[in-house]
Scaffold this motif. Structure first.
Motif, PDB file in Angstrom:
ATOM      1  N   SER A 192     -11.567  -6.197  -0.712  1.00  0.00           N
ATOM      2  CA  SER A 192     -10.382  -5.553  -0.006  1.00  0.00           C
ATOM      3  C   SER A 192      -9.213  -6.227   0.282  1.00  0.00           C
ATOM      4  O   SER A 192      -7.988  -6.012   0.073  1.00  0.00           O
TER       5      SER A 192
ATOM      6  N   VAL B 258      -5.145  -6.233  -2.339  1.00  0.00           N
ATOM      7  CA  VAL B 258      -3.866  -6.046  -1.726  1.00  0.00           C
ATOM      8  C   VAL B 258      -3.035  -7.388  -1.537  1.00  0.00           C
ATOM      9  O   VAL B 258      -2.095  -7.631  -0.823  1.00  0.00           O
TER      10      VAL B 258
ATOM     11  N   SER C 123      -9.317  -0.854  -1.034  1.00  0.00           N
ATOM     12  CA  SER C 123      -9.341  -1.677  -0.107  1.00  0.00           C
ATOM     13  C   SER C 123      -9.307  -1.018   1.353  1.00  0.00           C
ATOM     14  O   SER C 123      -8.774   0.176   1.470  1.00  0.00           O
TER      15      SER C 123
ATOM     16  N   PRO D  93      -1.723   3.330  -4.943  1.00  0.00           N
ATOM     17  CA  PRO D  93      -2.597   4.167  -4.452  1.00  0.00           C
ATOM     18  C   PRO D  93      -3.864   3.419  -4.360  1.00  0.00           C
ATOM     19  O   PRO D  93      -4.108   2.443  -4.941  1.00  0.00           O
ATOM     20  N   PHE D  94      -4.997   4.123  -3.658  1.00  0.00           N
ATOM     21  CA  PHE D  94      -6.113   3.564  -3.146  1.00  0.00           C
ATOM     22  C   PHE D  94      -7.034   3.349  -4.584  1.00  0.00           C
ATOM     23  O   PHE D  94      -7.548   2.310  -4.934  1.00  0.00           O
TER      24      PHE D  94
ATOM     25  N   VAL E  52       0.897  -1.248   0.215  1.00  0.00           N
ATOM     26  CA  VAL E  52       0.049  -0.262   0.050  1.00  0.00           C
ATOM     27  C   VAL E  52       0.971   1.306   0.000  1.00  0.00           C
ATOM     28  O   VAL E  52       0.383   2.580  -0.241  1.00  0.00           O
TER      29      VAL E  52
ATOM     30  N   GLN F 248      -5.830  -0.124   2.828  1.00  0.00           N
ATOM     31  CA  GLN F 248      -5.248   1.020   2.466  1.00  0.00           C
ATOM     32  C   GLN F 248      -5.167   2.198   3.618  1.00  0.00           C
ATOM     33  O   GLN F 248      -4.197   2.645   3.735  1.00  0.00           O
ATOM     34  N   TRP F 249      -6.221   2.101   4.489  1.00  0.00           N
ATOM     35  CA  TRP F 249      -5.954   2.878   5.718  1.00  0.00           C
ATOM     36  C   TRP F 249      -5.517   2.287   6.955  1.00  0.00           C
ATOM     37  O   TRP F 249      -4.693   3.064   7.689  1.00  0.00           O
TER      38      TRP F 249
ATOM     39  N   CYS G 240      -3.559  -1.666   8.038  1.00  0.00           N
ATOM     40  CA  CYS G 240      -3.246  -2.967   7.530  1.00  0.00           C
ATOM     41  C   CYS G 240      -2.422  -3.759   8.583  1.00  0.00           C
ATOM     42  O   CYS G 240      -1.507  -4.584   8.236  1.00  0.00           O
TER      43      CYS G 240
END
Length: 473
Positions: free
Chosen positions: A112, A116, A61, A55-56, A51, A64-65, A67
Motif C-alpha cells: 500500500s 502510492v 493500496s 485508479p486502484f 490517488v 486509495q480509500w 489517505c
C-alpha cells in the motif's frame, strides 16, 4: 507428502524469516519517520493528489480509500508492530493458517505504501522486498517442513537479482567490460559510506579485481544455486561475501541486505531437523497454485533479461509479484551535488550571509565525513543525487521542497541533519548551487582534514522568496 517438503531446511527457514522480518521493520520505520514530509497532506508529493489521478487497479493500496496523515501513520506503525512480532517469532506460536495471514499483513501494508510512494519509492529494493515478502507467506511455520517449491522460487528470485544485474552491466557502460568502473564508482555513487573514500583510493589493479569478481559472482555463480548441496550453499556464501563487501563500500539502503537474506534461503545449515507433521492438503494446493502463477508470470522478466533492450528495476504487475532488477548499468565519471543555502537578509545578493543546509547522508561540507545509514533509507538524500544529475529528476518535488524551507516546515526540516534557520525564523531567500565534488588525495586529507574538494559549477536555482504564499525569484 515427502516430495512436497524438505525438513533439512527448517533452520534455513527460521533464519530467513527472522532476517526478513528485521528488514520489514527497517522499511516501516523509514516510512513512519519520513512519510509526513514526503507524502503527507502537506508533503512534497501528497498521496491525496496521486490517488486522484491514478485508479486502484493501477496502484492497489489502502490509501486509495483514505489517505489522511493519521491513517497513514497508523498503517506504517502497525507494520512496525507486526514486523517486530515476526522478529520475536510470533508466527511460530500460531496455527499454520494464522502464521500465513500474519506474514501477509506486512506485505499488504508495505504494498500500500509503495504503490502510492511515487518517486520516493521507485527503487528496485522496494519491489524486491515485496516479492521476497510474498514468497515468505507460503514458507509455513513449525507445523510443517519448508515447501521445496517455495525454496526453489526464492533461489529463482536470487538468480534473477544477480544475473539480471550482471547482464545490465555487460550491456551497459563499457567501463564494466574494460574493468574500469570502480575507478569512478566509489566516488560518484549516490550515497558514500564512511569507508568509501578508502575504497576509492585502493590500487587500480585492485579495482580491476573487484569488477572481475563481481562479473563472476553475478554471471556465473547464480547457476550454481540450482546444483546439489553443498555446492548451492557455497554459491550462496560467495554471494553473501560479495554483498558484505558492497555494504562496506557504500550506503545502498537495504539492497545488499535483502540480497543477503535471499542468499540465506539457499544455505543448508548443519542441524538435525526436528520431527515435523506432514503438510495438510489445503496448504499443498495453495502453495502449488501460487507457485504455478509465479512461474507463469516469470516469463516477463525472462524476456526482459534476454532482450538487448533490458531495463532495470521494473515491476510487471501492480502487486509486485514478479519484477526485474539491476543496478548501475552506467557509472558517472564526475560527481555533482546541489548545495542549498538560505539567507535572512532583506535583499539577496552575492555578498549576503548565505548559510548552508546540511543533509544527513549526501555530501555537503567537504570536511564532514560520510556516515553509515544503510539499511535505513534516506529518500530525500537519494533523490538529491538524481537532482544533481539533471533538474528533470527533481521537477515534481524540488520547488515544493524550497517552499517548505522558506516556510520553516518542521516535518521537512526533520529530514535534514541541520538547518541554519529555526522553524519560527525561516530564511527570506533560498538558493541552490551546483558544485563538482571529488575525493581529496591522501596528502590533501592530511593537510586540510577534508575528505572532499568542491568546485562551483553554476547556479541551480536563483535566490527565491515567498510572496503572497508563492515563490518568486
Amino acid at each position: 507428502m515427502e516430495w512436497f517438503t524438505s525438513p533439512d531446511y527448517w533452520l534455513t527457514r527460521l533464519v530467513f524469516q527472522r532476517a526478513l522480518a528485521v528488514l520489514y521493520l527497517v522499511a516501516f520505520v523509514t516510512a513512519a519517520v519520513q512519510f509526513r514530509a514526503l507524502l503527507g497532506e502537506r508533503g512534497l508529493t501528497p498521496v491525496s493528489r496521486f490517488v486522484e489521478r491514478v485508479p486502484f487497479r493501477r496502484a492497489p493500496s489502502l490509501f486509495q480509500w483514505r489517505c489522511s496523515d493519521r491513517f497513514f501513520a497508523g498503517c506504517v506503525w502497525a507494520g512496525c508492530a507486526v514486523s517486530a512480532a515476526l522478529v520475536a517469532g510470533l508466527d511460530s506460536l500460531l496455527p499454520l493458517w494464522g502464521a500465513m495471514l500474519l506474514w501477509l499483513v506486512p506485505w499488504a501494508l508495505y504494498l500500500s505504501v509503495v504503490n502510492v510512494g511515487q518517486t520516493w519509492y521507485s527503487f528496485g529494493w522496494e519491489s524486491l522486498l515485496l516479492e521476497t515478502g510474498f514468497l515468505a507467506v507460503f514458507l509455513g511455520n513449525d507445523e510443517v517442513a519448508p515447501p521445496v517449491v517455495v525454496l526453489f522460487l526464492l533461489r529463482w528470485l536470487l538468480f534473477r537479482v544477480e544475473f539480471g544485474a550482471g547482464l545490465i552491466k555487460m550491456r551497459g557502460d563499457e567501463c564494466w567490460r574494460k574493468l574500469t568502473c570502480l575507478d569512478h564508482h566509489h566516488e560518484t555513487q549516490p550515497m558514500p559510506g564512511p569507508l568509501s573514500w578508502f575504497f576509492h583510493h585502493l590500487p587500480r589493479r585492485m579495482h580491476r579485481v573487484e569488477v572481475a569478481a563481481n562479473h563472476v559472482t553475478q554471471l556465473l555463480v547464480p547457476f550454481l544455486l540450482f546444483t546439489p548441496q553443498p555446492v548451492a550453499t557455497a554459491a550462496a556464501a560467495l554471494m553473501i561475501v560479495t554483498q558484505l563487501w558492497l555494504v562496506l563500500s557504500g550506503n545502498f539502503a537495504w539492497l545488499n541486505w535483502i540480497t543477503i537474506v535471499l542468499a540465506l534461503s539457499a544455505v543448508r545449515f548443519p542441524a538435525r531437523p526436528p520431527s515435523l507433521p506432514g503438510a495438510p492438503l489445503w496448504y499443498v494446493v495453495v502453495v502449488l497454485a501460487v507457485a504455478a502463477l509465479l512461474v507463469f508470470l516469470s516469463h516477463r522478466p525472462v524476456l526482459n533479461m534476454i532482450s538487448r533492450r533490458q531495463v532495470m528495476n521494473r515491476s510487471f504487475d501492480p502487486l509486485h509479484l514478479v519484477n526485474t532488477y539491476g543496478a548501475f548499468g552506467s557509472v558517472s565519471r564526475v560527481r555533482y551535488e546541489v548545495v542549498i543555502e538560505g539567507t535572512a537578509d532583506e535583499v539577496a545578493s552575492r555578498d549576503s550571509d548565505w548559510r548552508e543546509y546540511e543533509f544527513k547522508g549526501k555530501p555537503g561540507d567537504p570536511r564532514r565525513w560520510p556516515r553509515q545509514f544503510a539499511p535505513y533509507h534516506l529518500r530525500l538524500d537519494w533523490l538529491m543525487w538524481f537532482a544533481a544529475l539533471s533538474p528533470s529528476y527533481a521537477g515534481p518535488w524540488f520547488g515544493t521542497f524550497v517552499e517548505r524551507l522558506l516556510e520553516g516546515d518542521r516535518a521537512t526540516l526533520r529530514l535534514l541533519r541541520r538547518s541554519p534557520f529555526p522553524p519560527d525564523a525561516p530564511p527570506r531567500f533560498v538558493r541552490a548551487r551546483l558544485f563538482r565534488y571529488r575525493y581529496t588525495t591522501w596528502r590533501e586529507l592530511r593537510e586540510t582534514g577534508a575528505c572532499w574538494e568542491r568546485t562551483y559549477v553554476r547556479e541551480y536555482l536563483p535566490p527565491t522568496r515567498l510572496v503572497g504564499g508563492a515563490q518568486e525569484p
